[in-house]
Design a protein around this motif. Sequence first.
Motif, short mmCIF file in Angstrom:
data_model
loop_
_atom_site.label_atom_id
_atom_site.label_comp_id
_atom_site.label_asym_id
_atom_site.label_seq_id
_atom_site.Cartn_x
_atom_site.Cartn_y
_atom_site.Cartn_z
N TRP A 1 3.15 -1.25 11.35
CA TRP A 1 3.37 -2.66 11.04
C TRP A 1 4.30 -3.34 12.04
N GLN A 2 5.39 -2.72 12.39
CA GLN A 2 6.38 -3.38 13.26
C GLN A 2 5.86 -3.61 14.67
N ASP A 3 4.82 -2.88 15.05
CA ASP A 3 4.25 -3.03 16.39
C ASP A 3 3.14 -4.08 16.46
N SER A 4 2.79 -4.67 15.33
CA SER A 4 1.71 -5.65 15.29
C SER A 4 2.27 -7.06 15.16
N TYR A 5 1.98 -7.88 16.16
CA TYR A 5 2.45 -9.27 16.11
C TYR A 5 1.86 -10.01 14.92
N THR A 6 0.56 -9.83 14.66
CA THR A 6 -0.08 -10.60 13.59
C THR A 6 0.36 -10.13 12.20
N ILE A 7 0.63 -8.84 12.02
CA ILE A 7 1.15 -8.39 10.72
C ILE A 7 2.50 -9.05 10.47
N THR A 8 3.36 -9.04 11.49
CA THR A 8 4.67 -9.67 11.36
C THR A 8 4.54 -11.17 11.10
N LEU A 9 3.63 -11.82 11.80
CA LEU A 9 3.40 -13.25 11.63
C LEU A 9 2.92 -13.56 10.21
N ILE A 10 1.93 -12.81 9.74
CA ILE A 10 1.38 -13.07 8.40
C ILE A 10 2.41 -12.76 7.33
N GLN A 11 3.21 -11.72 7.52
CA GLN A 11 4.28 -11.44 6.57
C GLN A 11 5.22 -12.65 6.47
N ARG A 12 5.53 -13.24 7.61
CA ARG A 12 6.42 -14.41 7.62
C ARG A 12 5.75 -15.60 6.91
N LEU A 13 4.45 -15.82 7.16
CA LEU A 13 3.73 -16.91 6.50
C LEU A 13 3.68 -16.70 4.98
N HIS B 1 -4.20 -16.01 18.24
CA HIS B 1 -4.87 -17.31 18.19
C HIS B 1 -5.76 -17.45 16.95
N GLU B 2 -6.21 -16.33 16.35
CA GLU B 2 -7.03 -16.42 15.15
C GLU B 2 -6.25 -16.97 13.95
N VAL B 3 -4.94 -16.88 14.01
CA VAL B 3 -4.09 -17.36 12.92
C VAL B 3 -3.56 -18.76 13.20
N VAL B 4 -3.14 -19.02 14.43
CA VAL B 4 -2.34 -20.22 14.70
C VAL B 4 -3.05 -21.34 15.47
N GLU B 5 -4.28 -21.12 15.94
CA GLU B 5 -4.91 -22.15 16.77
C GLU B 5 -6.22 -22.67 16.20
N ARG B 6 -6.51 -23.94 16.50
CA ARG B 6 -7.84 -24.50 16.24
C ARG B 6 -8.82 -23.74 17.12
N GLY B 7 -10.00 -23.47 16.60
CA GLY B 7 -10.99 -22.75 17.39
C GLY B 7 -10.66 -21.27 17.57
N ILE C 1 -5.00 -12.19 -4.60
CA ILE C 1 -4.74 -10.96 -3.87
C ILE C 1 -5.63 -10.96 -2.63
N LEU C 2 -5.01 -10.96 -1.46
CA LEU C 2 -5.75 -10.85 -0.21
C LEU C 2 -5.65 -9.40 0.26
N VAL C 3 -6.75 -8.86 0.73
CA VAL C 3 -6.77 -7.47 1.19
C VAL C 3 -7.30 -7.46 2.62
N GLY C 4 -6.48 -6.99 3.54
CA GLY C 4 -6.92 -6.93 4.93
C GLY C 4 -5.88 -6.23 5.79
N ASP C 5 -6.31 -5.78 6.96
CA ASP C 5 -5.39 -5.05 7.83
C ASP C 5 -4.54 -5.97 8.71
N ALA C 6 -4.81 -7.26 8.67
CA ALA C 6 -4.05 -8.25 9.45
C ALA C 6 -4.04 -7.91 10.94
N HIS C 7 -5.08 -7.25 11.38
CA HIS C 7 -5.17 -6.84 12.78
C HIS C 7 -6.14 -7.79 13.49
N MET C 8 -5.59 -8.69 14.26
CA MET C 8 -6.39 -9.69 14.96
C MET C 8 -5.58 -10.27 16.10
N ALA C 9 -6.17 -11.16 16.84
CA ALA C 9 -5.44 -11.85 17.91
C ALA C 9 -4.61 -12.98 17.30
#
Length: 195
Positions: free
Chosen positions: A161-173, A119-125, A109-117
Motif C-alpha cells: 500500500w505505501q508504495d502505491s500513489y493511487t492507494i495513498t491518494l484514494i485513502q486520502r479522498l 490521471h484516472e482519478v484526478v483528470e478529465r479524460g 462498500i467499494l471493492v477494488g485494488d486501487a491500482h491505476m494511473a
Amino acid sequence: IRDDLVTGVQTCALPISRQGGLLDIRMVPERHNAVKVIMLLDFGGSMDPHVDLCAQLFSAARAEFKHLEFYYFHNFIYESVWTSNKRRLEDRVSIHELVRTYGTDYKLILVGDAHMARHEVVERGGSVEHFNAEPGQVWLGRLQAHFQKHVWLNPTPLRYWQDSYTITLIQRLLDQRMYHLSVDGLTSAMRELAR
C-alpha cells in the motif's frame, strides 16, 4: 431449534411430553441483517488475481444482507457503473440514477485494488475506456456525499500500500476509510459502517 439449509427456515420442536406425544412444529423465518448495502466491485485488469477472494466476499455478503445491491466498475468510479460484469453499454446505470434510487440509509462498500494511473482519478479524460468529462474523484465525492457511511475494501496485500500513489491518494479522498480485504480488515470496515 435447527436451521434447515434447504428451505432457509428455522424450525422449533417442543418437547413431546408437553404435547401428549404430538409434535408442535413452529416455523420461524430466517433472520437477515436489515442493513441496506450497495456494493461497487472493480472488475477486470489488475483485479483478475483477486477474483476468487472477491467471489467469496460476494457470496458471504449475499447470505448476510437482506438488502444488497451490487454494480461493477473498472479501475475507478466515473459517471456510470454496470449492472453486469460483462460491462456492456446497455448495462450501464448512471451515478445520478444510483443516488436517486438508493436512499442515504444505504451503506456503500467499494471493492477494488486501487491500482491505476494517477490521471484516472484526478483528470478529465483519465478513464482508460471512455472520455470522462469530470475527474473520477468528483464522482467519488458525489457518492460519498450521498452515502455517508462508506468504506473501500482493498485486496492488495498491505505491504504494497505505501508504495502505491493511487492507494495513498484514494485513502486520502476517503478520509482513511480503506481497509484490507481480510478478516481483520472486514471487522474494522464493518465497525466503521456501524458508527
